[in-house]
Scaffold this active site. Structure first.
Site, PDB file in Angstrom:
ATOM      1  N   ARG A  31       0.806  -1.131   0.060  1.00 51.44           N
ATOM      2  CA  ARG A  31       0.012   0.394  -0.018  1.00 51.44           C
ATOM      3  C   ARG A  31       1.419   1.320   0.290  1.00 51.44           C
ATOM      4  O   ARG A  31       0.035   2.084  -0.230  1.00 51.44           O
ATOM      5  CB  ARG A  31      -0.488   0.473   1.534  1.00 51.44           C
ATOM      6  CG  ARG A  31      -1.812  -0.751   0.860  1.00 51.44           C
ATOM      7  CD  ARG A  31      -2.797  -0.820   2.223  1.00 51.44           C
ATOM      8  NE  ARG A  31      -3.567  -1.767   2.268  1.00 51.44           N
ATOM      9  CZ  ARG A  31      -5.004  -2.619   3.705  1.00 51.44           C
ATOM     10  NH1 ARG A  31      -4.857  -1.941   3.976  1.00 51.44           N
ATOM     11  NH2 ARG A  31      -5.611  -3.477   2.908  1.00 51.44           N
ATOM     12  N   GLU A  43      -1.136  -8.724  -4.747  1.00 50.25           N
ATOM     13  CA  GLU A  43      -2.981  -9.398  -5.485  1.00 50.25           C
ATOM     14  C   GLU A  43      -3.024 -10.764  -5.953  1.00 50.25           C
ATOM     15  O   GLU A  43      -3.590 -11.877  -5.440  1.00 50.25           O
ATOM     16  CB  GLU A  43      -3.488  -8.499  -6.018  1.00 50.25           C
ATOM     17  CG  GLU A  43      -3.739  -7.217  -5.894  1.00 50.25           C
ATOM     18  CD  GLU A  43      -4.619  -7.217  -3.892  1.00 50.25           C
ATOM     19  OE1 GLU A  43      -5.273  -8.148  -3.836  1.00 50.25           O
ATOM     20  OE2 GLU A  43      -4.536  -6.401  -4.007  1.00 50.25           O
ATOM     21  N   LEU A  86       3.949 -20.443  -0.268  1.00 52.21           N
ATOM     22  CA  LEU A  86       3.596 -20.322  -0.345  1.00 52.21           C
ATOM     23  C   LEU A  86       2.009 -20.690  -0.531  1.00 52.21           C
ATOM     24  O   LEU A  86       0.812 -20.864  -0.667  1.00 52.21           O
ATOM     25  CB  LEU A  86       3.413 -18.634  -0.739  1.00 52.21           C
ATOM     26  CG  LEU A  86       2.558 -17.348  -0.546  1.00 52.21           C
ATOM     27  CD1 LEU A  86       3.212 -17.242   0.500  1.00 52.21           C
ATOM     28  CD2 LEU A  86       3.515 -16.366  -1.827  1.00 52.21           C
ATOM     29  N   TYR A  88      -0.168 -22.941  -4.101  1.00 51.29           N
ATOM     30  CA  TYR A  88      -0.924 -22.634  -5.238  1.00 51.29           C
ATOM     31  C   TYR A  88       0.462 -21.947  -6.620  1.00 51.29           C
ATOM     32  O   TYR A  88       0.221 -21.485  -6.369  1.00 51.29           O
ATOM     33  CB  TYR A  88      -2.117 -21.513  -5.061  1.00 51.29           C
ATOM     34  CG  TYR A  88      -3.193 -22.180  -4.234  1.00 51.29           C
ATOM     35  CD1 TYR A  88      -4.324 -22.820  -4.207  1.00 51.29           C
ATOM     36  CD2 TYR A  88      -3.035 -21.800  -2.919  1.00 51.29           C
ATOM     37  CE1 TYR A  88      -5.151 -23.576  -3.463  1.00 51.29           C
ATOM     38  CE2 TYR A  88      -4.006 -22.156  -1.639  1.00 51.29           C
ATOM     39  CZ  TYR A  88      -4.536 -23.274  -2.449  1.00 51.29           C
ATOM     40  OH  TYR A  88      -5.910 -23.461  -1.422  1.00 51.29           O
ATOM     41  N   CYS A 198     -15.010  -6.773   9.876  1.00 51.02           N
ATOM     42  CA  CYS A 198     -16.371  -7.597   9.651  1.00 51.02           C
ATOM     43  C   CYS A 198     -16.214  -8.955   9.505  1.00 51.02           C
ATOM     44  O   CYS A 198     -15.757  -9.827   8.521  1.00 51.02           O
ATOM     45  CB  CYS A 198     -16.956  -6.577   7.930  1.00 51.02           C
ATOM     46  SG  CYS A 198     -17.990  -7.491   7.548  1.00 51.02           S
ATOM     47  N   CYS A 205     -19.655  -5.944  15.427  1.00 49.12           N
ATOM     48  CA  CYS A 205     -20.191  -4.608  14.864  1.00 49.12           C
ATOM     49  C   CYS A 205     -19.884  -3.204  15.456  1.00 49.12           C
ATOM     50  O   CYS A 205     -20.081  -2.297  15.421  1.00 49.12           O
ATOM     51  CB  CYS A 205     -21.774  -5.001  14.326  1.00 49.12           C
ATOM     52  SG  CYS A 205     -21.925  -6.724  13.495  1.00 49.12           S
ATOM     53  N   CYS A 214     -26.070  -0.877   8.077  1.00 45.33           N
ATOM     54  CA  CYS A 214     -25.662  -2.500   7.229  1.00 45.33           C
ATOM     55  C   CYS A 214     -27.095  -2.896   7.905  1.00 45.33           C
ATOM     56  O   CYS A 214     -27.774  -3.032   8.867  1.00 45.33           O
ATOM     57  CB  CYS A 214     -24.664  -2.925   8.430  1.00 45.33           C
ATOM     58  SG  CYS A 214     -24.775  -4.710   8.059  1.00 45.33           S
TER      59      CYS A 214
HETATM   60  N1  ADE Z   1      -6.595  -9.365   0.327  1.00 48.45           N
HETATM   61  C1  ADE Z   1      -6.505  -8.745  -1.374  1.00 48.45           C
HETATM   62  N2  ADE Z   1      -5.945  -8.050  -1.378  1.00 48.45           N
HETATM   63  C2  ADE Z   1      -5.773  -7.916  -0.330  1.00 48.45           C
HETATM   64  C3  ADE Z   1      -5.425  -5.983   0.395  1.00 48.45           C
HETATM   65  N3  ADE Z   1      -5.046  -5.393  -0.842  1.00 48.45           N
HETATM   66  N4  ADE Z   1      -4.635  -5.866   0.790  1.00 48.45           N
HETATM   67  C4  ADE Z   1      -5.127  -6.767   2.188  1.00 48.45           C
HETATM   68  N5  ADE Z   1      -5.451  -7.977   1.864  1.00 48.45           N
HETATM   69  C5  ADE Z   1      -5.890  -8.172   1.087  1.00 48.45           C
END
Ligand code: ADE
Length: 369
Positions: A31, A43, A86, A88, A198, A205, A214
């Site tokens: 991020r 992703e 990891l 897959y 959630c 909540c 909601c």
């Molecule tokens: N799971 C899938 N994409 C995500 C993201 N960008 N940040 C946190 N968890 C995720």
């Protein structure tokens, strides 16, 4: 299909969600910027995998392969090795293939066109929405495991979220909700709320910024939505492998194309009982000594079990017993389903890609050192 969502309600959800995100989001490494390469890598890793497991892999991977050009030029075995543990592993191969395409067709830069993005290997509707919104700030919807739960509860959508019409409703809801301004931040917030508040069971909540908006909460259905999916019982499988030595060397084989562990190295293994998850060539009709000979060309005397482990893979629960073996004769010749068979120094096993089961066996055989 229409959802008929009230404009004030939509505005309220967006404002409350983004406000909460700014205060509460985790500082996750993907991020920090909007680099489409890092979005695609993170992703891809996050599919079916927890944030906690992904963080160290992501950091190592983007340090080693910092951009599309480096990844595309890397050897596929090296890329899969960086993914080891990891799971897959098809994801690693598809990511590599996507990088090759981005380099060959788009000069090493991710296109910002939805059709071109969705045509990349391993990129589906979710991944395309994530790339377009996170990296290019396009108002494209996303629905993945976390946001799906948030959306289903917000709109009190009942029924199995895997069914086609219900999935479509959730995608439509995500499309209506995603704002023109900072859609990437909004989509990250949707994911984050699903991850932190959630939750699947016992959603928090009382601290949720969307509680008053909601519909599931209003109807007392927050625990009943999404509907629980019945989990099938795991399929029991029995396998045997041989850790065959010749002097100080140990015998390993490399699996061929197809199956779960394409190009992975392992000790020669046969499938003994139950549904076979790994697509092994040799089944219950051969014993381990014969199996080793057919898989590697090596004749070995097979001894006592040295280690038994259990591991889970897809819907299988596997009991794997390793027996020690000593080579008697034979020239190396990879057998059915394999592309290589080699004698290696035990310490160089660390350089080969192995499944976590193989890695555990290698680590537990201290006489291999
Ligand atoms: N799971 C899938 N994409 C995500 C993201 N960008 N940040 C946190 N968890 C995720």
């Amino acid at each position: 299909m229409d959802l008929d969502l009230d404009q004030d309600w939509l505005r309220g959800v967006r404002a409350a969600l983004v406000g909460w995100y700014d205060e509460s989001a985790r500082a996750l490494p993907w991020r920090r910027d909007r680099d489409p390469y890092r979005v695609l890598v993170s992703e891809t890793m996050l599919v079916q995998t927890t944030v906690k497991a992904v963080v160290p892999y992501f950091e190592r991977f983007v340090t080693r392969f910092p951009d599309f050009a480096t990844l595309a030029a890397a050897d596929l075995d090296e890329v899969v090795r960086a993914w080891e543990g990891l799971g897959y592993y098809r994801r690693a191969r598809q990511l590599h293939a996507a990088a090759v395409r981005v380099v060959s067709e788009f000069g090493g830069r991710m296109p910002d066109d939805p059709t071109a993005i969705q045509a990349l290997p391993g990129v589906g509707r979710y991944m395309a929405g994530a790339i377009l919104s996170f990296a290019f700030d396009r108002a494209q919807p996303i629905v993945e495991a976390n946001s799906e739960r948030v959306l289903a509860r917000l709109l009190a959508v009942r029924g199995d979220t895997r069914s086609g019409p219900i999935r479509e409703r959730l995608w439509l809801a995500a499309e209506r909700l995603v704002p023109q301004q900072e859609p990437g931040r909004f989509n990250q917030a949707l994911i984050e709320l699903g991850a932190l508040v959630c939750a699947p069971r016992r959603p928090a909540c009382l601290v949720c910024p969307l509680a008053s908006l909601c519909q599931a909460r209003r109807q007392g259905l927050e625990e009943a939505i999404p509907e629980a999916r019945p989990r099938p019982a795991p399929l029991a499988v029995v396998e045997e492998c041989a850790i065959v030595t010749q002097g100080s060397l140990v015998l390993v084989v490399q699996r061929g194309a197809g199956g779960l562990w394409e190009r992975f190295w392992e000790f020669p293994t046969i499938h003994v009982e139950g549904a076979d998850p790994g697509g092994r060539a040799l089944g219950p009709d051969v014993d381990l000594a014969r199996g080793v000979q057919l898989l590697t060309g090596v004749q070995a005397r097979i001894g006592a079990p040295v280690k038994s482990i259990r591991y889970s893979v897809t819907k299988h629960r596997v009991a794997l017993t390793a027996r020690r073996g000593v080579a008697v004769s034979g020239a190396l010749e990879p057998g059915p389903g394999l592309i290589d068979a080699r004698w290696v120094e035990p310490r160089s096993l660390a350089d080969l890609t192995m499944s976590s089961a193989g890695r555990r066996l290698a680590a537990s055989c201290e006489w291999l050192e």
